[in-house]
Design a protein around this motif. Sequence first.
Motif, mmCIF file in Angstrom:
data_model
loop_
_atom_site.group_PDB
_atom_site.id
_atom_site.type_symbol
_atom_site.label_atom_id
_atom_site.label_comp_id
_atom_site.label_asym_id
_atom_site.label_seq_id
_atom_site.Cartn_x
_atom_site.Cartn_y
_atom_site.Cartn_z
ATOM 1 N N LEU A 13 0.753 -1.386 0.060
ATOM 2 C CA LEU A 13 -0.139 0.029 0.060
ATOM 3 C C LEU A 13 0.885 1.421 0.071
ATOM 4 O O LEU A 13 0.518 2.159 -0.553
ATOM 5 N N ALA A 14 1.931 1.316 0.823
ATOM 6 C CA ALA A 14 3.055 2.427 0.845
ATOM 7 C C ALA A 14 3.639 2.558 -0.360
ATOM 8 O O ALA A 14 3.742 3.784 -0.899
ATOM 9 N N GLN A 15 3.978 1.702 -1.289
ATOM 10 C CA GLN A 15 4.511 1.813 -2.666
ATOM 11 C C GLN A 15 3.455 2.155 -3.423
ATOM 12 O O GLN A 15 3.702 2.933 -4.193
ATOM 13 N N MET A 16 2.341 1.646 -3.256
ATOM 14 C CA MET A 16 1.300 2.088 -4.412
ATOM 15 C C MET A 16 0.896 3.725 -4.202
ATOM 16 O O MET A 16 0.787 4.385 -5.070
ATOM 17 N N ILE A 17 0.789 4.051 -2.987
ATOM 18 C CA ILE A 17 0.657 5.462 -2.763
ATOM 19 C C ILE A 17 1.782 6.254 -3.219
ATOM 20 O O ILE A 17 1.462 7.409 -3.911
ATOM 21 N N VAL A 18 3.155 5.959 -2.918
ATOM 22 C CA VAL A 18 4.044 6.745 -3.664
ATOM 23 C C VAL A 18 4.279 6.796 -5.174
ATOM 24 O O VAL A 18 4.611 7.774 -5.619
ATOM 25 N N ARG A 19 3.832 5.580 -5.834
ATOM 26 C CA ARG A 19 3.802 5.573 -7.259
ATOM 27 C C ARG A 19 2.633 6.630 -7.657
ATOM 28 O O ARG A 19 2.799 7.100 -8.905
ATOM 29 N N ASN A 20 1.625 6.756 -7.009
ATOM 30 C CA ASN A 20 0.489 7.540 -7.693
ATOM 31 C C ASN A 20 0.642 8.899 -6.928
ATOM 32 O O ASN A 20 -0.495 9.686 -6.698
ATOM 33 N N LYS A 21 1.861 9.300 -6.387
ATOM 34 C CA LYS A 21 1.568 10.717 -5.745
ATOM 35 C C LYS A 21 1.375 11.773 -6.567
ATOM 36 O O LYS A 21 0.614 12.710 -5.988
ATOM 37 N N CYS A 22 2.088 11.913 -7.489
ATOM 38 C CA CYS A 22 1.908 12.850 -8.441
ATOM 39 C C CYS A 22 0.641 13.100 -9.284
ATOM 40 O O CYS A 22 -0.055 14.061 -9.494
ATOM 41 N N ALA A 23 0.404 11.815 -10.107
ATOM 42 C CA ALA A 23 -0.966 11.731 -10.485
ATOM 43 C C ALA A 23 -1.557 10.592 -10.221
ATOM 44 O O ALA A 23 -0.816 9.418 -10.450
ATOM 45 N N ASP A 88 1.019 14.858 2.291
ATOM 46 C CA ASP A 88 1.570 16.151 2.099
ATOM 47 C C ASP A 88 1.377 16.760 0.676
ATOM 48 O O ASP A 88 1.313 17.798 0.457
ATOM 49 N N GLY A 89 0.544 15.833 -0.152
ATOM 50 C CA GLY A 89 0.086 16.069 -1.501
ATOM 51 C C GLY A 89 -0.897 16.743 -1.550
ATOM 52 O O GLY A 89 -1.484 17.408 -2.683
ATOM 53 N N LEU A 90 -1.629 17.038 -0.470
ATOM 54 C CA LEU A 90 -3.133 17.743 -0.688
ATOM 55 C C LEU A 90 -2.994 18.929 -0.713
ATOM 56 O O LEU A 90 -2.126 19.782 -0.278
ATOM 57 N N ARG A 91 -3.904 19.665 -1.658
ATOM 58 C CA ARG A 91 -3.821 21.052 -1.684
ATOM 59 C C ARG A 91 -4.937 21.686 -0.952
ATOM 60 O O ARG A 91 -6.145 21.130 -0.500
ATOM 61 N N GLU A 92 -4.692 23.046 -0.458
ATOM 62 C CA GLU A 92 -5.534 23.546 0.365
ATOM 63 C C GLU A 92 -6.895 24.153 -0.545
ATOM 64 O O GLU A 92 -6.879 24.765 -1.447
ATOM 65 N N LYS A 93 -8.005 23.897 0.300
ATOM 66 C CA LYS A 93 -9.295 24.335 -0.544
ATOM 67 C C LYS A 93 -9.437 25.976 -0.402
ATOM 68 O O LYS A 93 -9.076 26.505 0.616
#
Length: 100
Positions: A13-23, A88-93
């Motif tokens: 799961l951690a690897q999957m999240i890292v792979r999809n971090k940018c898009a 950390d990749g979340l944008r502020e609303k």
Amino acid sequence: MVRLDADPFLDQLAQMIVRNKCAGSVVVTMKRCPPDRTTKKNKREDNEECVCLIRASDGKKKISALVSAKEYLRFQTFYSNIVKAHMDGLREKSKKKSSR
């Protein structure tokens, strides 16, 4: 779908999240299910404990794990640490201006 134990599931799961971090995105679902789905509800013994089926998918790869009630608390703490570490990749609303 690949069925894993709890610890390898968290690693994948951690690897999957890292792979999809940018898009991309990762979808995680949790579902309570009985240990043996073939028995009827009225025939099940009371001492059987239910398990939690956890699935994760990024659109390309699917993984799943069965976590017993005894180890669920430990799994949940490790899962929350992984999610918090990769938020950390979340944008502020953006705030809307209200005209009163």
